[in-house]
Scaffold this motif. Sequence first.
Motif, short mmCIF file in Angstrom:
data_model
loop_
_atom_site.label_atom_id
_atom_site.label_comp_id
_atom_site.label_asym_id
_atom_site.label_seq_id
_atom_site.Cartn_x
_atom_site.Cartn_y
_atom_site.Cartn_z
N GLU A 1 0.83 -1.21 0.00
CA GLU A 1 0.00 0.00 0.00
C GLU A 1 0.86 1.25 0.00
N ASP B 1 -5.11 1.13 10.08
CA ASP B 1 -4.56 2.33 9.45
C ASP B 1 -3.15 2.58 9.97
N GLU B 2 -2.58 3.68 9.56
CA GLU B 2 -1.23 4.04 9.99
C GLU B 2 -1.15 4.20 11.50
N SER B 3 -2.21 4.70 12.11
CA SER B 3 -2.20 4.87 13.57
C SER B 3 -1.95 3.53 14.26
N ARG C 1 2.44 7.41 1.48
CA ARG C 1 2.70 6.86 0.14
C ARG C 1 4.09 7.27 -0.31
N THR D 1 -4.87 -1.28 -1.52
CA THR D 1 -5.11 -0.81 -0.15
C THR D 1 -5.53 -1.95 0.78
N GLY E 1 -6.56 7.99 13.23
CA GLY E 1 -6.86 8.35 11.85
C GLY E 1 -5.70 8.66 10.94
N SER F 1 -4.96 -1.29 4.75
CA SER F 1 -5.90 -0.41 5.45
C SER F 1 -7.34 -0.92 5.33
N ASP F 2 -7.65 -1.66 4.29
CA ASP F 2 -9.00 -2.21 4.14
C ASP F 2 -9.24 -3.38 5.09
N ARG G 1 -3.12 8.14 8.05
CA ARG G 1 -3.17 7.37 6.82
C ARG G 1 -1.78 6.85 6.48
N ILE G 2 -1.73 5.70 5.84
CA ILE G 2 -0.46 5.10 5.44
C ILE G 2 0.23 6.04 4.46
#
Length: 148
Positions: A53, A67-69, A140, A59, A135, A62-63, A137-138
Motif C-alpha cells: 500500500e 490504518d497508519e495509527s 505513500r 489498499t 486516523g 488499510s481495508d 493514513r499510510i
Amino acid sequence: MESVYEAAGGSEGLIRLAAAWHSRVMADEIVSHAFSHGFHPQHTERLAAYWAEALGGPTTYSDTYGDESSVVRIHSGNGPHEEMDRRAITCFDQALQDVGLVAEPLRQVLYDYFAWATTVSMTQYTGAADDVPLGLRIPRWSWDGLQS
C-alpha cells in the motif's frame, strides 16, 4: 510509469522481501528483541500488504488490518532505539540482495523508503503508544520519495 510496488514484483515480490527481512531480523541479536514478546502469525503477509500500500499497490492493509495509527502504535512507547533501527535497515538492505531486488533505481528507492519509515515514521512517538493520534493514513512513497 509503473509504480514502485509493480517494479518490486507486486504482492509476491513484497511477500518474498518481507520473508527475507523477517528471517534476517530474527537472526540479529539486537533487532530480534523487538519480536521477543511474539508477533502475529501472519506477520510476513501483513508486512508485505503494508509495504504494498505504501509503495503504490492495493489498499489491502488499510481495508483489512488497520490504518497508519495502528501500525505506528505497535512501534511506539519503547523509547529511542537508534542501534536497533540501524540494524533493521541493514537487514533490509541484505534482504533486498537475498531476493534479487538490486537493480537501480529500484533498490535505492526501496532502501530509502524503509530507512525513512524506520527512522522517521515509526519513531515519532517514543513515549507512550497512546500518544499516537487516531486516523493517520499510510504514507505513500513513489520513485520521487514521500508523497504529500
